[in-house]
Design a protein around this motif. Structure first.
Motif, mmCIF file in Angstrom:
data_model
loop_
_atom_site.group_PDB
_atom_site.id
_atom_site.type_symbol
_atom_site.label_atom_id
_atom_site.label_comp_id
_atom_site.label_asym_id
_atom_site.label_seq_id
_atom_site.Cartn_x
_atom_site.Cartn_y
_atom_site.Cartn_z
ATOM 1 N N VAL A 171 0.727 -0.697 -0.082
ATOM 2 C CA VAL A 171 -0.322 0.073 0.064
ATOM 3 C C VAL A 171 0.563 1.317 0.137
ATOM 4 C CG1 VAL A 171 -1.947 1.595 1.207
ATOM 5 C CG2 VAL A 171 -1.554 -1.195 1.257
ATOM 6 N N VAL A 172 0.895 2.211 -1.362
ATOM 7 C CA VAL A 172 0.748 3.828 -0.838
ATOM 8 C C VAL A 172 0.627 4.148 0.104
ATOM 9 C CG1 VAL A 172 1.974 4.951 -2.677
ATOM 10 C CG2 VAL A 172 2.023 2.648 -2.951
ATOM 11 N N TRP A 182 1.877 17.040 -5.592
ATOM 12 C CA TRP A 182 0.798 18.128 -5.087
ATOM 13 C C TRP A 182 1.302 18.804 -4.232
ATOM 14 C CZ3 TRP A 182 -1.142 13.213 -6.733
ATOM 15 C CH2 TRP A 182 -2.654 13.500 -8.721
ATOM 16 N N GLY A 183 2.386 18.929 -3.202
ATOM 17 C CA GLY A 183 3.104 20.293 -2.255
ATOM 18 C C GLY A 183 1.832 19.904 -1.316
ATOM 19 N N ASP A 184 0.494 20.291 -0.899
ATOM 20 C CA ASP A 184 -0.077 20.533 -0.339
ATOM 21 C C ASP A 184 -1.473 20.030 -0.525
ATOM 22 O OD1 ASP A 184 -1.292 21.986 1.650
ATOM 23 O OD2 ASP A 184 -0.471 24.015 1.367
ATOM 24 N N ASP A 185 -1.830 19.215 0.529
ATOM 25 C CA ASP A 185 -3.218 18.382 0.419
ATOM 26 C C ASP A 185 -4.520 19.836 0.838
ATOM 27 O OD1 ASP A 185 -3.198 16.954 3.952
ATOM 28 O OD2 ASP A 185 -3.034 18.804 3.382
ATOM 29 N N THR A 186 -4.127 20.554 1.079
ATOM 30 C CA THR A 186 -5.118 21.679 1.285
ATOM 31 C C THR A 186 -5.912 21.947 0.032
ATOM 32 O OG1 THR A 186 -4.399 22.532 3.162
ATOM 33 C CG2 THR A 186 -5.586 24.006 1.881
ATOM 34 N N TYR A 187 -5.355 22.021 -0.859
ATOM 35 C CA TYR A 187 -5.423 22.444 -2.075
ATOM 36 C C TYR A 187 -5.641 20.764 -2.835
ATOM 37 C CZ TYR A 187 -4.618 27.113 -0.994
ATOM 38 O OH TYR A 187 -3.974 28.180 -0.575
ATOM 39 N N PHE A 188 -5.884 19.984 -2.667
ATOM 40 C CA PHE A 188 -5.839 18.320 -3.415
ATOM 41 C C PHE A 188 -6.830 17.691 -2.602
ATOM 42 C CE2 PHE A 188 -5.130 14.810 -5.963
ATOM 43 C CZ PHE A 188 -5.208 15.139 -7.441
ATOM 44 N N THR A 189 -7.790 17.150 -2.859
ATOM 45 C CA THR A 189 -8.120 17.112 -1.596
ATOM 46 C C THR A 189 -8.529 15.630 -2.180
ATOM 47 O OG1 THR A 189 -10.302 16.729 -3.075
ATOM 48 C CG2 THR A 189 -10.608 18.624 -0.815
ATOM 49 N N GLY A 190 -8.196 14.530 -1.083
ATOM 50 C CA GLY A 190 -9.032 13.213 -1.299
ATOM 51 C C GLY A 190 -9.699 12.992 -2.280
ATOM 52 N N ARG A 191 -11.128 13.310 -2.128
ATOM 53 C CA ARG A 191 -11.516 12.664 -2.887
ATOM 54 C C ARG A 191 -11.403 13.529 -4.695
ATOM 55 N NH1 ARG A 191 -15.021 9.935 -5.630
ATOM 56 N NH2 ARG A 191 -16.409 10.495 -7.461
ATOM 57 N N SER A 192 -10.499 14.423 -5.123
ATOM 58 C CA SER A 192 -10.029 14.734 -6.154
ATOM 59 C C SER A 192 -9.149 13.689 -6.726
ATOM 60 C CB SER A 192 -9.126 16.103 -6.334
ATOM 61 O OG SER A 192 -10.102 17.344 -5.916
ATOM 62 N N VAL A 215 -7.730 1.161 -0.937
ATOM 63 C CA VAL A 215 -7.817 0.329 0.407
ATOM 64 C C VAL A 215 -8.402 1.892 1.292
ATOM 65 C CG1 VAL A 215 -6.079 -0.723 2.481
ATOM 66 C CG2 VAL A 215 -5.472 -0.785 -0.137
ATOM 67 N N ARG A 216 -9.109 1.550 2.129
ATOM 68 C CA ARG A 216 -10.364 2.264 2.340
ATOM 69 C C ARG A 216 -8.831 3.405 3.522
ATOM 70 N NH1 ARG A 216 -15.044 4.994 1.232
ATOM 71 N NH2 ARG A 216 -15.907 2.792 0.741
ATOM 72 N N GLY A 217 -9.257 4.759 3.978
ATOM 73 C CA GLY A 217 -8.970 5.201 4.377
ATOM 74 C C GLY A 217 -7.226 5.489 5.025
ATOM 75 N N ILE A 218 -6.660 4.321 3.657
ATOM 76 C CA ILE A 218 -4.951 4.317 3.743
ATOM 77 C C ILE A 218 -4.227 4.745 2.483
ATOM 78 C CG2 ILE A 218 -2.897 2.544 4.544
ATOM 79 C CD1 ILE A 218 -5.142 0.747 5.806
ATOM 80 N N GLY A 219 -4.648 4.086 1.801
ATOM 81 C CA GLY A 219 -3.534 4.684 0.476
ATOM 82 C C GLY A 219 -4.415 3.563 -0.774
ATOM 83 N N TYR A 220 -3.702 3.173 -1.802
ATOM 84 C CA TYR A 220 -3.509 2.079 -3.167
ATOM 85 C C TYR A 220 -2.471 1.409 -3.230
ATOM 86 C CZ TYR A 220 -6.721 6.439 -3.538
ATOM 87 O OH TYR A 220 -8.038 7.580 -3.862
ATOM 88 N N ILE A 221 -2.870 0.034 -3.341
ATOM 89 C CA ILE A 221 -1.729 -0.925 -4.282
ATOM 90 C C ILE A 221 -2.240 -1.001 -5.218
ATOM 91 C CG2 ILE A 221 -3.894 -2.293 -2.962
ATOM 92 C CD1 ILE A 221 -1.500 -4.147 -2.451
#
Length: 225
Positions: A171-172, A182-192, A215-221
């Motif tokens: 999992v990443v 994207w540097g700053d998660d304020t400007y790139f939401t999880g939904r995006s 992988v819900r709440g964690i990342g992608y694999i």
């Protein structure tokens, strides 16, 4: 040890002098240019390890310069310094190929830390191509090939695919992805990011063995059966 060469592009002379001197005092090799046109001309001839770009400049703005640089070099780290602080400006900067974005006014210490982080990417070897199932990812040309069909990818798409593949079966974390690209998660939401991942899945639709799972709440694999 060779110094990290920074191509610093800023049309405000007083600010440029202060920043360039501070970076040189910290051990960087700094080349200053006053606008995007001069920066592009220099980079095509001499290159650089990290590019620090102002946005609002005469002759050629930073966004345009970054887009032109990305056509010839998809990997060189680009950091924007800008008084444009609206969300849409920051998002546009990343879409134009930036790795990071700092809003003016800024502290020189923050700039140095971010340049150091970007320069570490320069030192990490990157393979030119990857065989991913029935696909070949060319990281120099930003092209994903399947049979005789080619898909032109963005810099960020290439980097994310590469990261998932190099960590396949693991999992990443989504937070790591957002901050890395994207540097700053304020400007790139999880939904995006979910939408972004969905687009990448479609690129690999012709090979059913390749799966990219949330992988819900964690990342992608990424798994390849």
């Amino acid at each position: 040890m060779n110094k990290v060469k920074i191509l610093y592009v800023e049309d405000e002379q007083s600010l440029a002098l202060i920043v360039a001197d501070s970076l040189e005092d910290h051990g960087f090799d700094v080349v200053h240019r006053e606008n995007g046109q001069e920066a592009l001309s220099y980079f095509k001839k001499e290159s650089a390890d990290v590019i620090v770009l102002d946005v609002m400049m005469p002759l050629m703005d930073g966004f345009t310069a970054a887009a032109e640089i990305r056509k010839t070099n998809p990997h060189v780290p680009i950091l924007f310094l800008s008084a444009l602080t609206q969300t849409e400006d920051v998002v546009k900067g990343f879409h134009m190929g930036a790795n990071d974005y700092i809003r003016k006014p800024f502290k020189i210490e923050e700039l140095i830390v971010r340049i150091e982080a970007l320069s570490r990417r320069v030192k990490r070897p990157v393979h030119a191509s990857y065989e991913i199932g029935d696909y070949v990812l060319d990281t120099n040309k930003n092209i994903l090939t399947h049979a005789s069909a080619e898909e032109k990818l963005s810099y960020r798409e290439v980097e994310l695919i590469r990261r998932l593949f190099e960590n396949k079966d693991n999992v990443v974390p989504r937070e790591d992805i957002i901050k890395a690209y994207w540097g700053d998660d304020t400007y790139f939401t999880g939904r995006s990011l979910d939408v972004f991942i969905s687009r990448i899945r479609k690129y690999f639709a012709q090979d059913g063995r390749i799966k990219i799972t949330n992988v819900r709440g964690i990342g992608y694999i990424m798994n390849i059966d």
